[in-house]
Motif scaffolding. Structure first.
Motif, PDB file in Angstrom:
ATOM      1  N   ILE A  77      -9.396 -10.185  15.852  1.00 53.44           N
ATOM      2  CA  ILE A  77      -8.047 -10.588  16.299  1.00 53.44           C
ATOM      3  C   ILE A  77      -7.916 -10.311  17.693  1.00 53.44           C
ATOM      4  O   ILE A  77      -7.579 -11.440  18.336  1.00 53.44           O
ATOM      5  N   LEU A  80      -9.956 -12.912  19.533  1.00 54.33           N
ATOM      6  CA  LEU A  80      -9.531 -14.495  19.271  1.00 54.33           C
ATOM      7  C   LEU A  80      -8.331 -14.613  20.236  1.00 54.33           C
ATOM      8  O   LEU A  80      -8.286 -15.559  21.060  1.00 54.33           O
ATOM      9  N   MET A  81      -7.376 -13.579  20.546  1.00 55.01           N
ATOM     10  CA  MET A  81      -6.375 -13.575  21.231  1.00 55.01           C
ATOM     11  C   MET A  81      -6.941 -13.735  22.759  1.00 55.01           C
ATOM     12  O   MET A  81      -6.261 -14.568  23.535  1.00 55.01           O
ATOM     13  N   GLY A  82      -7.856 -12.934  23.157  1.00 48.49           N
ATOM     14  CA  GLY A  82      -8.297 -12.850  24.437  1.00 48.49           C
ATOM     15  C   GLY A  82      -8.815 -14.353  24.731  1.00 48.49           C
ATOM     16  O   GLY A  82      -8.588 -14.849  25.931  1.00 48.49           O
ATOM     17  N   GLU A  84      -8.308 -17.467  23.277  1.00 48.31           N
ATOM     18  CA  GLU A  84      -7.053 -18.319  23.161  1.00 48.31           C
ATOM     19  C   GLU A  84      -6.510 -18.205  24.449  1.00 48.31           C
ATOM     20  O   GLU A  84      -6.365 -19.510  24.901  1.00 48.31           O
ATOM     21  N   ASP A  85      -5.983 -17.292  25.185  1.00 45.06           N
ATOM     22  CA  ASP A  85      -5.387 -17.333  26.443  1.00 45.06           C
ATOM     23  C   ASP A  85      -6.200 -17.681  27.527  1.00 45.06           C
ATOM     24  O   ASP A  85      -6.067 -18.113  28.596  1.00 45.06           O
TER      25      ASP A  85
END
Lengths: 351, 351
Positions: A77, A80-82, A84-85
DNA sequence: TTGTATGCGTTATCAG
DNA sequence: CTGATAACGCATACAA
């Protein structure tokens, strides 16, 4: 009303489809007033281009696949967030697929992703040890994050567990601790070994021995943290600090220290690993711990992937290039294993 | 070598593109031997159809968007997993987008998803209270999961929190408890209110009062669980069970009960809410709790969405249909709020 | 049963 | 500067 297409926009603006396309894509060869007219028309109709059609032409879909084996887990997670941004929300979208540790399912997902013409892939394993490569002849660049690939020709991004272990012990030493124990998880995990290695190295520099005379390997659970702590206190009652291999284990350590009436951190300092917020921040007292910087790892993965994708495209376009390099079809990914440093998070459990 | 296309397959099999297409898609109008030849050719070339091109024609991409505001959170992940396996990995892929609670970013993501021509959308909010609708005139069906939409014309799938509260208290009562307290989170959360409502209703049926004479609202943290328990014990030392509004709170309750030397579950039983494994399974003793069946909620969302997508297509195709229904463009979604029941998970903290 | 031709919505290459 | 026109890879109505 069906979806609005470029034709509708062109019609409303009173130009041809070709001109409308150029206007919207910022091509210079179009009169300013025309461009304005087209743009206004597009806004008025709330036009958004069909990326399928675009992708069909440009050979780029603006999508990447994130193939994980650890969805429920805590590792994919943040990565993924890293990612994504780093990609930017309006540039790239990510397909998330969980193989649930099943090789068959992984193959299926891989096939589906390639069939959707993703521009690249990020593979996140379930544990920090090496995992099988997806293969060398994939049509898109692949980056392995958290779990490295077994094939050294792949690019892998991993946590610096040795450095993390060193960081934890260093912190304890700086706070005046001399009798430091290490309770950690499953010995078959490379991460457990690496963290212990880093911890021991830092101790050796100081001329110190491990309290309890051994690394306490066991399992990644609170229960093991509890029982190991009991054994430790029996063997070496004078211990003044514990480095736990995970925050879960650390919670177990705290629990038993409380039971024994030993003040934290005055009598015994405790530091964990993972910075799993729900466990660390809510502990009594709040737990100092080592953060693996997984968001940064995700960002880095995205950046590398982006560069490789651009490279693939450029190399494909410049057939006249003088480059004699043997770069693979998957783009300009420098193979090997890159390491992301850990970060110390100080809370009250170490004073 | 670039990606292999249907043309390559047709060529190798010695047929036209059209025939190859029919053969691979299982159209009946093709001789068996020809079909075999085509299929073998496809396998030999490791052909996989370009879904972009397919989507352009069929108007279906086989993708859905999952728009969440709670990625790091514990709620969207199980929902995502449920949805993923209901769709079937080789049929549908899911775009995961995290708006991080920002309306602007949500708009961006929404635009990107529509531009990618997703077949449908699942929206997962950060908390179980109603959230703004994405609007009524979207070109694809939308399902709100966990957080309902404020617009009753949308379809929302939510947890039955009232039922969950009832379930928890019922379990305690069946185990002979009579002096039951309720410590829960932020009173502004509808979920906190609903769980309390269910709990009180079940108590009333038994003619019982709440121990401590009130619902202890506070925050969703371990720390609040601890302090509320101390207050509770002071006000009503005879309490024999605590229903905690979350597993985090329950951990705090357990902690203080241990400090006070009160045996669990002999002296005081404790039940949590969420079945957050890392907290519940590793507690001392392991924590009984209420599971919200989020994977099931995700599966249900996927099924509803699937049906709606099929509906959209069928209704689009049957222009000659006699249907006079006023179904919206988004397909055959029955509007309203559907509720998914909770499930009791028994561990040792309730005996 | 098979092949030909057309179009899905865009971009890109040419002429005008 | 603008507008036909040809791809991109595939599915399908229609002709053979």
């Amino acid at each position: 009303m069906g979806p609005v297409t470029l034709r509708d926009v062109a019609q409303l603006a009173g130009v041809s489809i070709a001109t409308a396309s150029k206007a919207l894509n910022g091509q210079p060869q179009v009169r300013a007033s025309t461009r304005d007219r087209v743009i206004r028309a597009a806004e008025q109709l709330n036009f958004s281009p069909n990326t399928l059609a675009q992708g069909l032409i440009t050979q780029r879909t603006g999508t990447v696949g994130l193939l994980t084996s650890d969805l429920e887990g805590r590792f994919s997670i943040p990565i993924l967030m890293g990612a994504e941004d780093a990609f930017g929300s309006d540039q790239t979208s990510v397909f998330l697929c969980d193989a649930r540790g099943d090789a068959i399912r992984e193959k299926h997902h891989l096939r589906a992703l390639l069939s959707r013409r993703v521009d690249g892939l990020i593979v996140v394993g379930a544990r920090p040890d090496a995992r099988p490569s997806l293969g060398r002849d994939l049509p898109v660049p692949v980056i392995y994050a958290y779990s490295p690939s077994e094939d050294p020709a792949d690019l892998s991004l991993v946590t610096d567990n040795v450095g993390g272990g060193r960081l934890a012990v260093d912190h304890l030493i700086r706070h005046g601790r001399r009798r430091i124990a290490h309770i950690t998880g499953d010995a078959t995990y490379g991460a457990a070994q690496d963290r212990a290695t880093g911890a021991l190295a830092r101790l050796a520099e100081e001329g110190l021995q491990l309290a309890g005379d051994q690394v306490w390997f066991g399992s990644w659970s609170e229960a093991w943290g509890r029982s190991a702590t009991r054994m430790l206190l029996e063997r070496d009652p004078g211990v003044d600090a514990v480095f736990a291999g995970s925050d879960e284990i650390a919670r177990g350590v705290l629990d038993v220290l409380h039971q024994e009436g030993l003040d934290i951190p005055q009598r015994v300092a405790v530091i964990g690993f993972d910075n799993w917020n729900i466990l660390a921040a809510n502990a009594r007292p709040p737990l100092s711990t080592i953060d693996m910087n997984l968001e940064q790892l995700g960002r880095l993965a995205a950046q590398r992937l982006f560069a490789a994708i651009d490279g693939t495209l450029r190399s494909g376009a410049s057939a006249a290039g003088a480059s004699a390099s043997g770069a693979s079809a998957s783009g300009a990914l420098a193979p090997g294993t890159e390491t992301v440093p850990c970060r110390l998070v100080t809370r009250e459990s170490t004073g």
